[in-house]
Write an enzyme that holds these catalytic residues in place. Structure first.
Site, mmCIF file in Angstrom:
data_model
loop_
_atom_site.group_PDB
_atom_site.id
_atom_site.type_symbol
_atom_site.label_atom_id
_atom_site.label_comp_id
_atom_site.label_asym_id
_atom_site.label_seq_id
_atom_site.Cartn_x
_atom_site.Cartn_y
_atom_site.Cartn_z
ATOM 1 N N ASP A 175 -3.404 -68.840 -7.091
ATOM 2 C CA ASP A 175 -3.262 -67.620 -6.292
ATOM 3 C C ASP A 175 -1.788 -67.291 -6.117
ATOM 4 O O ASP A 175 -0.908 -68.110 -6.384
ATOM 5 C CB ASP A 175 -3.926 -67.795 -4.928
ATOM 6 C CG ASP A 175 -4.216 -66.471 -4.227
ATOM 7 O OD1 ASP A 175 -3.936 -65.403 -4.807
ATOM 8 O OD2 ASP A 175 -4.721 -66.517 -3.092
ATOM 9 N N LYS A 176 -1.557 -66.089 -5.646
ATOM 10 C CA LYS A 176 -0.205 -65.593 -5.374
ATOM 11 C C LYS A 176 -0.217 -64.870 -4.039
ATOM 12 O O LYS A 176 -1.233 -64.304 -3.626
ATOM 13 C CB LYS A 176 0.213 -64.669 -6.518
ATOM 14 C CG LYS A 176 1.219 -63.586 -6.202
ATOM 15 C CD LYS A 176 0.544 -62.281 -5.804
ATOM 16 C CE LYS A 176 1.612 -61.227 -5.511
ATOM 17 N NZ LYS A 176 1.034 -60.047 -4.828
ATOM 18 N N HIS A 177 0.909 -64.896 -3.337
ATOM 19 C CA HIS A 177 1.043 -64.143 -2.084
ATOM 20 C C HIS A 177 2.391 -63.440 -2.068
ATOM 21 O O HIS A 177 3.409 -64.022 -2.442
ATOM 22 C CB HIS A 177 0.944 -65.051 -0.860
ATOM 23 C CG HIS A 177 1.121 -64.313 0.429
ATOM 24 N ND1 HIS A 177 0.097 -63.610 1.033
ATOM 25 C CD2 HIS A 177 2.206 -64.135 1.213
ATOM 26 C CE1 HIS A 177 0.546 -63.036 2.127
ATOM 27 N NE2 HIS A 177 1.823 -63.343 2.268
ATOM 28 N N SER A 178 2.387 -62.183 -1.635
ATOM 29 C CA SER A 178 3.619 -61.416 -1.469
ATOM 30 C C SER A 178 3.897 -61.220 0.014
ATOM 31 O O SER A 178 2.966 -61.017 0.802
ATOM 32 C CB SER A 178 3.494 -60.052 -2.152
ATOM 33 O OG SER A 178 4.571 -59.204 -1.785
ATOM 34 N N THR B 225 -3.263 -54.645 -0.238
ATOM 35 C CA THR B 225 -4.046 -54.766 -1.467
ATOM 36 C C THR B 225 -5.499 -54.359 -1.247
ATOM 37 O O THR B 225 -6.106 -53.697 -2.089
ATOM 38 C CB THR B 225 -3.976 -56.212 -1.985
ATOM 39 O OG1 THR B 225 -2.618 -56.525 -2.292
ATOM 40 C CG2 THR B 225 -4.816 -56.389 -3.236
ATOM 41 N N ARG C 230 0.388 -62.419 18.785
ATOM 42 C CA ARG C 230 1.759 -62.146 18.336
ATOM 43 C C ARG C 230 2.018 -60.655 18.207
ATOM 44 O O ARG C 230 3.112 -60.159 18.507
ATOM 45 C CB ARG C 230 2.016 -62.837 16.991
ATOM 46 C CG ARG C 230 2.102 -64.341 17.068
ATOM 47 C CD ARG C 230 2.004 -64.971 15.692
ATOM 48 N NE ARG C 230 3.064 -64.489 14.822
ATOM 49 C CZ ARG C 230 2.967 -64.412 13.495
ATOM 50 N NH1 ARG C 230 1.834 -64.752 12.894
ATOM 51 N NH2 ARG C 230 3.977 -63.980 12.794
ATOM 52 N N SER D 48 0.926 -68.729 9.394
ATOM 53 C CA SER D 48 -0.082 -67.682 9.255
ATOM 54 C C SER D 48 -0.429 -67.449 7.789
ATOM 55 O O SER D 48 -1.604 -67.412 7.409
ATOM 56 C CB SER D 48 0.429 -66.383 9.895
ATOM 57 O OG SER D 48 -0.518 -65.346 9.745
ATOM 58 N N LYS E 266 -4.306 -69.410 5.646
ATOM 59 C CA LYS E 266 -5.371 -68.694 4.923
ATOM 60 C C LYS E 266 -5.376 -69.063 3.447
ATOM 61 O O LYS E 266 -6.443 -69.194 2.831
ATOM 62 C CB LYS E 266 -5.192 -67.184 5.103
ATOM 63 C CG LYS E 266 -5.357 -66.718 6.546
ATOM 64 C CD LYS E 266 -5.339 -65.231 6.658
ATOM 65 C CE LYS E 266 -3.955 -64.636 6.490
ATOM 66 N NZ LYS E 266 -3.071 -64.902 7.622
ATOM 67 N N LYS E 267 -4.207 -69.224 2.846
ATOM 68 C CA LYS E 267 -4.150 -69.579 1.431
ATOM 69 C C LYS E 267 -4.669 -70.989 1.190
ATOM 70 O O LYS E 267 -5.406 -71.239 0.229
ATOM 71 C CB LYS E 267 -2.714 -69.431 0.913
ATOM 72 C CG LYS E 267 -2.234 -67.992 0.818
ATOM 73 C CD LYS E 267 -3.069 -67.182 -0.161
ATOM 74 C CE LYS E 267 -2.602 -65.757 -0.282
ATOM 75 N NZ LYS E 267 -3.472 -64.960 -1.189
#
Length: 434
Positions: free
Chosen positions: A79-82, A119, A167, A182, A186-187
């Site tokens: 997976d990838k996260h931005s 997304t 927050r 955070s 989730k990842k």
């Protein structure tokens, strides 16, 4: 454990133990920590920070507060996260390209936040697409297609869901420790074998300078690896939009032009860079450069487009979306060029201002309950270093009403700076970490 003792230690800048932070994560999920105490915890962390050990414990604790997926598949789960930017639609290209290269990609994504697009919102610009899948359906789509871009259910990291809501209303969003926990909680709950982080820096990103971006990238990489997920980060430039369009349907159109082989450019380059890092780390390529070439080939020969089309159909969208995508995407009723009022070279672009202009058009949310107009946004945004003559277009506004188009046009002109001297195009890839 006693919440008051933990909060007292935080207030007096006494380091919390891993056990104390783990307890807080569980107490957030089971409601034994009150809203007032959750807010005090967030403020204490924001002011005084956590040790690296405590940050890992918070991440693990929030991940373990809900369902954690595990996979029995014959290829790596990646997976990838931005961290967020404008015109950033990499996920829609990278997920199917990775699947075409032999990986499985259960990509848990988010919606728009502030000036940045989401997304999930972009996917929902495609008629019929549903992104909230239960675990059984997620497993079926990933197993069948190789990739699924979906939203997090309430069972994924509920401690994070509760803390983030606190927050958001206590001005504690911009804590490096809380951002890290955070994102990664989730990842990690997705049961990944490898993760790459795209940390944005520049006017269109949350991190405006390289030092801040590097600090966040380092914290994310160190925490993810310590929590057991092999992770690398790429710091990428966001001093201008990644693609020349901002807005949900408009960005999907940019993705389709890439997947159909009609255009090259930064979207392909960044997707290939991030994918190359992942494929190399998972043993699906000899190194990152070879992995990047594999991603580019999967895009060029149509295999990524095929996977994307299969994913869209599996999520409830049109079966022949890839073949006839122009017919399905919504369009704005008012389309207007924004022309330059003087001649010059584009020397700066305020990406955040452009993103907020799209929100003002209805392409994002001012409050959580807002309904998004999927067809509005900006297209044909000029690039840094472009020489413009008076009267030439700086961008094209897509709006629902003329008054909205007028406001957006004024925002575009204010966001784009014209000067006399030529400027060098910034490097898309700023730095690698991990």
């Amino acid at each position: 454990m006693d919440a008051r003792d933990i909060l007292s230690k935080l207030r007096h800048d006494v380091a919390l133990t891993a056990d104390e932070v783990t307890w807080v994560a569980g107490a957030l999920a089971d409601q034994s920590l009150s809203d007032a105490q959750a807010g005090a915890f967030a403020m204490g962390v924001c002011r005084n920070g956590l040790s690296a050990q405590a940050r890992v414990a918070l991440t693990r604790g929030m991940c373990a507060s809900g369902d954690v997926l595990s996979w029995d598949l014959d290829k790596p789960v990646l997976d990838k996260h931005s961290t967020g930017g404008v015109g950033d639609c990499v996920s829609l290209v990278l997920a199917p390209a990775l699947a075409a290269c032999g990986a499985y990609v259960p990509m848990i994504s988010g919606r728009g936040l502030g000036h940045t697009g989401g997304t999930l919102d972009k996917l929902e610009a495609i008629p019929g697409v549903g992104v909230m899948l239960d675990e059984a359906r997620l497993r079926a789509v990933v197993g069948q297609v190789g990739c699924a871009i979906v939203g997090a259910t309430g069972a994924i990291a509920p401690a994070d869901k509760r803390l983030y809501a606190v927050r958001d209303v206590t001005a504690t969003v911009d804590s490096l420790d809380l951002i890290t926990a955070s994102i990664l909680s989730k990842k990690l709950a997705a049961g990944l074998d490898g993760l790459v982080l795209d940390v944005k820096v520049g006017s269109g990103a949350f991190m405006k300078d390289v030092s801040a971006a590097r600090d966040l990238a380092q914290a994310l990489v160190e925490t993810a690896n310590a929590a057991g997920c092999p992770t690398r980060a790429v710091i990428s430039d966001m001093s201008q939009p990644l693609v020349p369009s901002l807005g949900n349907a408009l960005e999907v159109a940019e993705v389709m032009r890439v997947l159909r082989g009609d255009v090259q450019g930064p979207l392909v380059e960044l997707s290939a860079t991030l994918g190359g890092v992942l494929l190399a780390g998972a043993g699906l390529a000899a190194d990152a450069e070879a992995g990047a070439e594999r991603i580019k080939r999967a895009i060029a020969d149509g295999r990524a487009a095929e996977r994307f089309g299969a994913m869209i159909a599996a999520l409830g969208g049109p079966v022949r979306f890839v073949e006839d995508w122009q017919r399905f995407l919504p369009e704005a009723t008012v389309v207007r060029e924004v022309t330059a009022q003087e001649s010059g070279v584009v020397t700066a672009i305020n990406g955040e201002a452009l993103g907020l202009a799209v929100v003002g058009l209805g392409g994002g949310r001012m409050v959580e309950s807002d309904k998004i107009d999927m067809g509005v946004g900006l297209s044909d945004v000029v690039r840094l270093g472009t020489r413009i003559s008076k009267g030439q277009p700086l961008a094209v506004v897509h709006a629902a009403r003329p008054a909205q188009a007028d406001r957006a046009a004024a925002a575009v002109r204010a966001a784009i700076t014209l000067g006399e001297s030529a400027v060098a195009a910034p490097s898309l890839i700023v730095e690698y970490l991990g």
